[in-house]
Design a protein around this motif. Sequence first.
Motif, PDB file in Angstrom:
ATOM      1  N   UNK A   1      74.422   9.872  39.539  1.00 35.03           N
ATOM      2  CA  UNK A   1      73.731   8.641  39.165  1.00 35.03           C
ATOM      3  C   UNK A   1      72.308   8.710  39.704  1.00 35.03           C
ATOM      4  N   UNK A   2      71.327   8.393  38.863  1.00 34.85           N
ATOM      5  CA  UNK A   2      69.923   8.463  39.296  1.00 34.85           C
ATOM      6  C   UNK A   2      69.375   7.096  39.693  1.00 34.85           C
ATOM      7  N   UNK A   3      69.956   6.030  39.156  1.00 34.63           N
ATOM      8  CA  UNK A   3      69.471   4.696  39.506  1.00 34.63           C
ATOM      9  C   UNK A   3      70.582   3.676  39.250  1.00 34.63           C
ATOM     10  N   UNK A   4      70.430   2.517  39.898  1.00 28.08           N
ATOM     11  CA  UNK A   4      71.425   1.452  39.794  1.00 28.08           C
ATOM     12  C   UNK A   4      70.715   0.183  39.336  1.00 28.08           C
ATOM     13  N   UNK A   5      71.244  -0.411  38.276  1.00 28.41           N
ATOM     14  CA  UNK A   5      70.753  -1.678  37.733  1.00 28.41           C
ATOM     15  C   UNK A   5      71.879  -2.695  37.853  1.00 28.41           C
ATOM     16  N   UNK A   6      71.527  -3.968  37.738  1.00 27.69           N
ATOM     17  CA  UNK A   6      72.582  -4.977  37.812  1.00 27.69           C
ATOM     18  C   UNK A   6      72.140  -6.291  37.196  1.00 27.69           C
ATOM     19  N   UNK A   7      73.145  -7.015  36.744  1.00 29.36           N
ATOM     20  CA  UNK A   7      73.005  -8.440  36.482  1.00 29.36           C
ATOM     21  C   UNK A   7      72.525  -9.065  37.789  1.00 29.36           C
ATOM     22  N   UNK A   8      71.768 -10.163  37.729  1.00 25.91           N
ATOM     23  CA  UNK A   8      71.342 -10.806  38.974  1.00 25.91           C
ATOM     24  C   UNK A   8      72.452 -11.612  39.659  1.00 25.91           C
ATOM     25  N   UNK A   9      73.611 -11.744  39.012  1.00 22.21           N
ATOM     26  CA  UNK A   9      74.698 -12.523  39.604  1.00 22.21           C
ATOM     27  C   UNK A   9      75.254 -11.795  40.824  1.00 22.21           C
ATOM     28  N   UNK A  10      75.488 -12.544  41.883  1.00 26.71           N
ATOM     29  CA  UNK A  10      75.872 -11.980  43.184  1.00 26.71           C
ATOM     30  C   UNK A  10      77.072 -11.040  43.096  1.00 26.71           C
ATOM     31  N   UNK A  11      78.108 -11.415  42.352  1.00 21.74           N
ATOM     32  CA  UNK A  11      79.316 -10.592  42.297  1.00 21.74           C
ATOM     33  C   UNK A  11      79.054  -9.225  41.656  1.00 21.74           C
ATOM     34  N   UNK A  12      78.143  -9.173  40.687  1.00 20.12           N
ATOM     35  CA  UNK A  12      77.785  -7.892  40.064  1.00 20.12           C
ATOM     36  C   UNK A  12      76.965  -7.045  41.030  1.00 20.12           C
ATOM     37  N   UNK A  13      76.003  -7.680  41.693  1.00 19.22           N
ATOM     38  CA  UNK A  13      75.167  -6.963  42.670  1.00 19.22           C
ATOM     39  C   UNK A  13      76.031  -6.415  43.800  1.00 19.22           C
ATOM     40  N   UNK A  14      76.922  -7.249  44.347  1.00 21.90           N
ATOM     41  CA  UNK A  14      77.764  -6.801  45.457  1.00 21.90           C
ATOM     42  C   UNK A  14      78.689  -5.652  45.047  1.00 21.90           C
ATOM     43  N   UNK A  15      79.077  -5.610  43.777  1.00 26.10           N
ATOM     44  CA  UNK A  15      79.953  -4.537  43.305  1.00 26.10           C
ATOM     45  C   UNK A  15      79.239  -3.189  43.317  1.00 26.10           C
ATOM     46  N   UNK A  16      77.935  -3.169  43.047  1.00 21.77           N
ATOM     47  CA  UNK A  16      77.203  -1.889  42.981  1.00 21.77           C
ATOM     48  C   UNK A  16      76.404  -1.576  44.248  1.00 21.77           C
ATOM     49  N   UNK A  17      76.377  -2.486  45.219  1.00 22.32           N
ATOM     50  CA  UNK A  17      75.607  -2.234  46.451  1.00 22.32           C
ATOM     51  C   UNK A  17      76.031  -0.959  47.179  1.00 22.32           C
ATOM     52  N   UNK A  18      77.332  -0.712  47.402  1.00 24.60           N
ATOM     53  CA  UNK A  18      77.703   0.527  48.098  1.00 24.60           C
ATOM     54  C   UNK A  18      77.258   1.771  47.328  1.00 24.60           C
ATOM     55  N   UNK A  19      77.349   1.738  46.012  1.00 20.52           N
ATOM     56  CA  UNK A  19      76.897   2.868  45.198  1.00 20.52           C
ATOM     57  C   UNK A  19      75.396   3.067  45.335  1.00 20.52           C
ATOM     58  N   UNK A  20      74.634   1.989  45.285  1.00 18.22           N
ATOM     59  CA  UNK A  20      73.170   2.089  45.417  1.00 18.22           C
ATOM     60  C   UNK A  20      72.798   2.709  46.762  1.00 18.22           C
ATOM     61  N   UNK A  21      73.487   2.304  47.834  1.00 16.46           N
ATOM     62  CA  UNK A  21      73.217   2.897  49.149  1.00 16.46           C
ATOM     63  C   UNK A  21      73.539   4.388  49.133  1.00 16.46           C
ATOM     64  N   UNK A  22      74.652   4.757  48.517  1.00 15.81           N
ATOM     65  CA  UNK A  22      75.065   6.153  48.459  1.00 15.81           C
ATOM     66  C   UNK A  22      74.076   7.007  47.664  1.00 15.81           C
ATOM     67  N   UNK A  23      73.571   6.450  46.571  1.00 18.36           N
ATOM     68  CA  UNK A  23      72.621   7.157  45.707  1.00 18.36           C
ATOM     69  C   UNK A  23      71.233   7.180  46.340  1.00 18.36           C
ATOM     70  N   UNK A  24      70.981   6.242  47.262  1.00 17.82           N
ATOM     71  CA  UNK A  24      69.669   6.145  47.881  1.00 17.82           C
ATOM     72  C   UNK A  24      68.671   5.429  46.993  1.00 17.82           C
ATOM     73  N   UNK A  25      69.191   4.478  46.240  1.00 18.95           N
ATOM     74  CA  UNK A  25      68.351   3.741  45.294  1.00 18.95           C
ATOM     75  C   UNK A  25      68.451   2.255  45.604  1.00 18.95           C
ATOM     76  N   UNK A  26      67.446   1.529  45.228  1.00 18.06           N
ATOM     77  CA  UNK A  26      67.552   0.079  45.263  1.00 18.06           C
ATOM     78  C   UNK A  26      68.345  -0.353  44.045  1.00 18.06           C
TER      79      UNK A  26
END
Length: 189
Positions: free
Chosen positions: A44-69
Amino acid sequence: METRLYFIRHAHSVYTPDERERPLSESGYADAQHVKEVLENERISRVLSSPYKRAVQTVEPLARSVGSGIELMEGFRERQLSEGPVDDFAAAIAKVWSDEDYAFQGGESNREAKARGVAAALEVLERYPGERIAIGTHGNLMVLVMNHFDSRYGVEFWRELAMPDIYCLRFDGVELAGVERIGITVAGP
């Protein structure tokens, strides 16, 4: 040049009437870790999300792992079914899927929500060709986008989705080349 969009339906959340701020449940947080583990090796090269908290929280660990915001995109937010709670959610969903132009008061029709989601997906395909992009989103919107590219994806498919669930859509330019479910074991509510 193949672009891959990994649509991630959010993990289980704690119900609150505030759609934007509804957080993940305890099991949802555990499932967000599973999402990260399953997708860590997908390049994965980047992480995008709906602005809704539950969607953001679902991809946060992946974003940290990928090193992306996490790039928030309003186009991937869940469809607005109505301005307030509906009496029978299942019947309301059946109604909007049976008539693509029907909208409850203050809500979006399938046609409107699909147009918004597809516009966001096409923007991503245009901006990031050849990349592998994770997108935190919502079940109904995800299936509406998938339905635009392949009519086999409809309300019955939506009813079978897990929380979370991951579908990889492979594109050649803006043409859908294939869809693959990425298996994930969920903790459940």
